[in-house]
Design an enzyme around this catalytic site. Structure first.
Site, PDB file in Angstrom:
ATOM      1  N   LEU A 248      -6.241  -0.256  -4.231  1.00  0.00           N
ATOM      2  CA  LEU A 248      -7.053   0.954  -4.315  1.00  0.00           C
ATOM      3  C   LEU A 248      -7.667   1.276  -2.957  1.00  0.00           C
ATOM      4  CD1 LEU A 248      -8.300   3.240  -5.972  1.00  0.00           C
ATOM      5  CD2 LEU A 248     -10.202   1.707  -6.503  1.00  0.00           C
ATOM      6  N   TYR A 249      -8.079   0.242  -2.233  1.00  0.00           N
ATOM      7  CA  TYR A 249      -8.609   0.460  -0.880  1.00  0.00           C
ATOM      8  C   TYR A 249      -7.598   1.228  -0.032  1.00  0.00           C
ATOM      9  CZ  TYR A 249      -9.790  -0.577   3.975  1.00  0.00           C
ATOM     10  OH  TYR A 249     -10.064  -0.464   5.323  1.00  0.00           O
ATOM     11  N   ALA A 250      -6.349   0.766  -0.049  1.00  0.00           N
ATOM     12  CA  ALA A 250      -5.297   1.436   0.715  1.00  0.00           C
ATOM     13  C   ALA A 250      -5.114   2.878   0.248  1.00  0.00           C
ATOM     14  CB  ALA A 250      -3.987   0.670   0.583  1.00  0.00           C
ATOM     15  N   THR A 252      -7.349   4.847  -1.071  1.00  0.00           N
ATOM     16  CA  THR A 252      -8.448   5.716  -0.626  1.00  0.00           C
ATOM     17  C   THR A 252      -8.327   6.038   0.861  1.00  0.00           C
ATOM     18  OG1 THR A 252      -9.941   3.821  -0.194  1.00  0.00           O
ATOM     19  CG2 THR A 252     -10.041   4.846  -2.380  1.00  0.00           C
ATOM     20  N   LYS A 253      -7.799   5.103   1.644  1.00  0.00           N
ATOM     21  CA  LYS A 253      -7.600   5.375   3.075  1.00  0.00           C
ATOM     22  C   LYS A 253      -6.454   6.365   3.284  1.00  0.00           C
ATOM     23  CE  LYS A 253     -10.840   3.139   5.208  1.00  0.00           C
ATOM     24  NZ  LYS A 253     -11.836   3.869   6.030  1.00  0.00           N
TER      25      LYS A 253
END
Length: 437
Positions: A248-250, A252-253
């Site tokens: 999810l971090y990826a 959002t980036k």
């Protein structure tokens, strides 16, 4: 609520107790009234929740118990004395210097970038919400370090549009270095809302204020090597596909890069995204492997060494903080002016993305071996399979574009960089007798 409604709908109706059940008209009418009653009931419940949400006083209940909203607490800002500190910190003190708003200034990269800008005479104002994703005392120590060099960090949230507008009223920033974000790959499985709040909503909030500023600032912001996700072509190039995020971090980036494209296209904002590759060094983040490996090796605890399928090696393109800072400053110095005014685009604006890495992936097992030599302690290695929590097997940066356009040349190998980190770590935690978690 939807689960409750679904559960209620599964309860069998009981019209069979009545003789009129054989009348399809009456039966349908009863079901219609029952459905209408339930719809009305849940509508009132939903409306009540909305009213409670909007009319609850944020000062009386800042919601500290909800980690995804922990940064929405009330901050005190404004007033003549506060404005004076803001202006003083942002004042340019060198010929042809720039005035930079650095978000996430109490973070790892933010602290180093802010200090470097200040050293060369640029105006620097920090902004940070000092959340508790990791030990806030480390952020406070970084804050004290920056304040000694004349950098004031405003305590506030990037989602606070009123605060952002006020900062741009007080200072006509020429540049924004946007480093505020919810970091970490694995934490997204525990608290996904915080990633949306900071990395997507926060970015939009900042860009909304920047688009309306006059003059509009040029913006450099932190993307991530994580956007390459499941890409198997190495080394990773800016031209490679980034539509297969592994966390999810990826995601959002990656969303941030698309949002940047939108604001560049519509409003003429000059935007440069920097894809950082596993940054490490003094004053680093405690959630990073090199940091907590050091802590646990010294405590005699076992450390997890992940391996991919078929005993495959897990490797990272570790990049020393000083090299990353040089890339950030070069991106700021080569950023062209935004072309909009008052929220309206006047012409095409610069839009760039660069990899900032070291180009030398190192197996995580080698990282541990280096730490063992530097700490003079053998690590208790716990070999385990790479979990399916967003981590990828390897990262490897192609930096030819950054070399060509930014003059970016990383010069610190992992052995040298870790030696500097360990020296800082021992001084900070053992010298100051601080607990390392």
């Amino acid at each position: 609520m939807s689960k409750q409604m679904s559960h209620l709908d599964d309860i069998p109706s009981t019209p069979g107790k009545f003789k009129m059940e054989k009348s399809p008209f009456v039966h349908n009418r009863l079901r219609w009234h029952s459905s209408l009653a339930k719809l009305t009931f849940w509508s009132f419940i939903f409306l009540g929740l909305i009213l409670i949400f909007f009319f609850r006083s944020p000062s009386s209940n800042p919601l500290p118990q909800d980690p995804s909203r922990r940064s929405l607490r009330t901050y005190n800002w404004g007033g003549p004395a506060w404005e004076k500190r803001v202006r003083s910190s942002a004042r340019v003190r060198s010929h042809n210097g720039i005035s930079v708003l650095v978000t996430g200034a109490a973070g790892f990269v933010g602290t180093h970038v802010s200090a470097a800008l200040k050293r060369r005479g640029d105006g620097v104002l920090g902004l940070d919400n000092f959340n508790d994703y990791y030990d806030p005392s480390l952020k406070r120590a970084r804050q004290a370090l920056l304040e000694r060099s004349g950098v004031f960090i405003v305590e506030g949230d990037i989602n606070d549009s009123a605060l952002l507008r006020k900062l741009f009223e007080v200072v006509a920033f020429t540049h924004v270095m946007h480093l505020a974000a919810q970091a970490g790959v694995r934490y997204a499985m525990e608290n996904p809302g915080s990633y949306v709040h900071s990395n997507i909503a926060g970015l939009v909030s900042l860009l909304e204020v920047c688009k309306s500023a006059n003059p509009q600032p040029a913006i450099v912001w932190a993307s991530s090597s994580s956007v390459y996700g499941l890409n198997t072509k190495v080394p990773f190039s800016e031209k490679d596909r980034t539509d297969q995020p592994a966390s999810l971090y990826a995601a959002t980036k990656k969303a941030g890069e698309e949002i940047a494209h939108t604001y560049n296209h519509i409003y003429g904002l000059s935007l440069t995204g920097l894809r950082f590759f596993t940054v490490y060094g003094p004053w680093g983040r405690p959630d990073m492997a090199y940091f907590f490996f050091t802590r646990d090796i010294l405590k005699g605890k076992s450390i997890p060494i992940f391996e991919a399928a078929n005993h495959g090696t897990v490797a990272r393109d570790f990049t020393y903080i000083d090299d990353i800072v040089k890339g950030c400053l070069a991106a700021l110095d080569t950023a062209e002016k935004s072309t909009g005014s008052g929220g309206k685009k006047k012409g095409p604006a610069q839009l760039r993305v660069y990899n900032l890495g070291n180009t030398s992936p190192v197996p995580v097992s080698d990282l541990v071996s280096i730490l063992e030599r530097l700490l003079k302690v053998y690590a208790k290695r716990d070999i385990m399979k790479l979990p399916r929590n967003g981590d990828v097997q390897f990262t490897h940066a192609n930096i030819s574009l950054a070399q060509r356009e930014l003059g970016y040349k990383p010069s610190t190998d992992l052995q040298t960089g870790l030696k500097k980190f360990v020296r800082w770590y021992l001084s900070y935690y053992n010298g100051g007798k601080k607990a390392a978690g």
